[in-house]
Design a protein around this motif. Structure first.
Motif, short mmCIF file in Angstrom:
data_model
loop_
_atom_site.label_atom_id
_atom_site.label_comp_id
_atom_site.label_asym_id
_atom_site.label_seq_id
_atom_site.Cartn_x
_atom_site.Cartn_y
_atom_site.Cartn_z
N ALA A 43 88.05 43.77 35.20
CA ALA A 43 88.22 45.21 35.42
C ALA A 43 89.46 45.76 34.69
O ALA A 43 89.86 46.89 34.91
N ASN A 44 90.06 44.93 33.83
CA ASN A 44 91.23 45.26 33.03
C ASN A 44 92.48 45.51 33.87
O ASN A 44 93.37 46.24 33.46
N ASN A 45 92.53 44.89 35.07
CA ASN A 45 93.77 44.91 35.86
C ASN A 45 94.73 43.90 35.26
O ASN A 45 94.33 42.79 34.91
N LYS A 46 96.00 44.27 35.16
CA LYS A 46 96.98 43.39 34.55
C LYS A 46 98.02 42.96 35.59
O LYS A 46 98.58 43.80 36.27
N THR A 47 98.23 41.65 35.69
CA THR A 47 99.26 41.11 36.56
C THR A 47 100.17 40.23 35.72
O THR A 47 99.70 39.54 34.80
N LYS A 48 101.47 40.26 36.03
CA LYS A 48 102.44 39.48 35.27
C LYS A 48 102.21 37.99 35.44
O LYS A 48 101.83 37.52 36.51
N ARG A 49 102.48 37.25 34.38
CA ARG A 49 102.44 35.79 34.43
C ARG A 49 103.45 35.24 33.43
O ARG A 49 103.98 35.97 32.60
N VAL A 50 103.69 33.94 33.51
CA VAL A 50 104.68 33.28 32.66
C VAL A 50 103.99 32.17 31.88
O VAL A 50 103.20 31.40 32.44
N PHE A 51 104.30 32.10 30.61
CA PHE A 51 103.82 31.01 29.74
C PHE A 51 105.00 30.07 29.53
O PHE A 51 106.01 30.47 28.95
N LEU A 52 104.88 28.81 29.98
CA LEU A 52 105.96 27.85 29.86
C LEU A 52 105.71 26.91 28.69
O LEU A 52 104.57 26.54 28.41
N PRO A 53 106.78 26.49 27.99
CA PRO A 53 106.60 25.51 26.91
C PRO A 53 106.27 24.14 27.49
O PRO A 53 106.62 23.82 28.63
N ASN A 54 105.60 23.34 26.70
CA ASN A 54 105.23 21.98 27.10
C ASN A 54 106.42 21.06 26.85
O ASN A 54 106.58 20.50 25.77
#
Length: 97
Positions: free
Chosen positions: A21-32
């Motif tokens: 539905a194109n709702n946007k929630t914050k998230r974090v991309f962590l390095p490996n």
């Protein structure tokens, strides 16, 4: 302990999860990040570092930890890596002289 690569300076990135539905929630991309022991030929010992897999590939591509540290600028490196770089360069100049 922060999630930052000690060699490349790669850290976390912020983005969005996007629903159907194109709702946007914050998230974090962590390095490996991996805890590895890299061998220093100049110092003749192993060094424990917390490195991203991208950083490991770069070290291998440049011919080892010593070459990688001497080619990389200090602003990308962690404090531990800068001290290691200084130690390696001192030992190389002592051997050359």
């Amino acid at each position: 302990m922060s999630r930052i690569c000690e060699l490349t300076g790669k850290g976390r990135q912020v983005g969005h999860n996007v629903s159907h539905a194109n709702n946007k929630t914050k998230r974090v991309f962590l390095p490996n990040l991996q805890n590895v022991t890299l061998l220093s030929e100049t110092l003749e010992r192993g060094v424990k570092l917390r490195v991203s897999t991208h950083g490991l590939r770069s070290v291998e591509h440049n011919g080892g930890l010593d070459n990688w540290l001497l080619k990389t600028s200090d602003d990308k490196l962690s404090l531990k890596a800068r001290r290691l770089k200084r130690e390696i360069s001192k030992k190389r100049t002592a051997v050359a002289a």
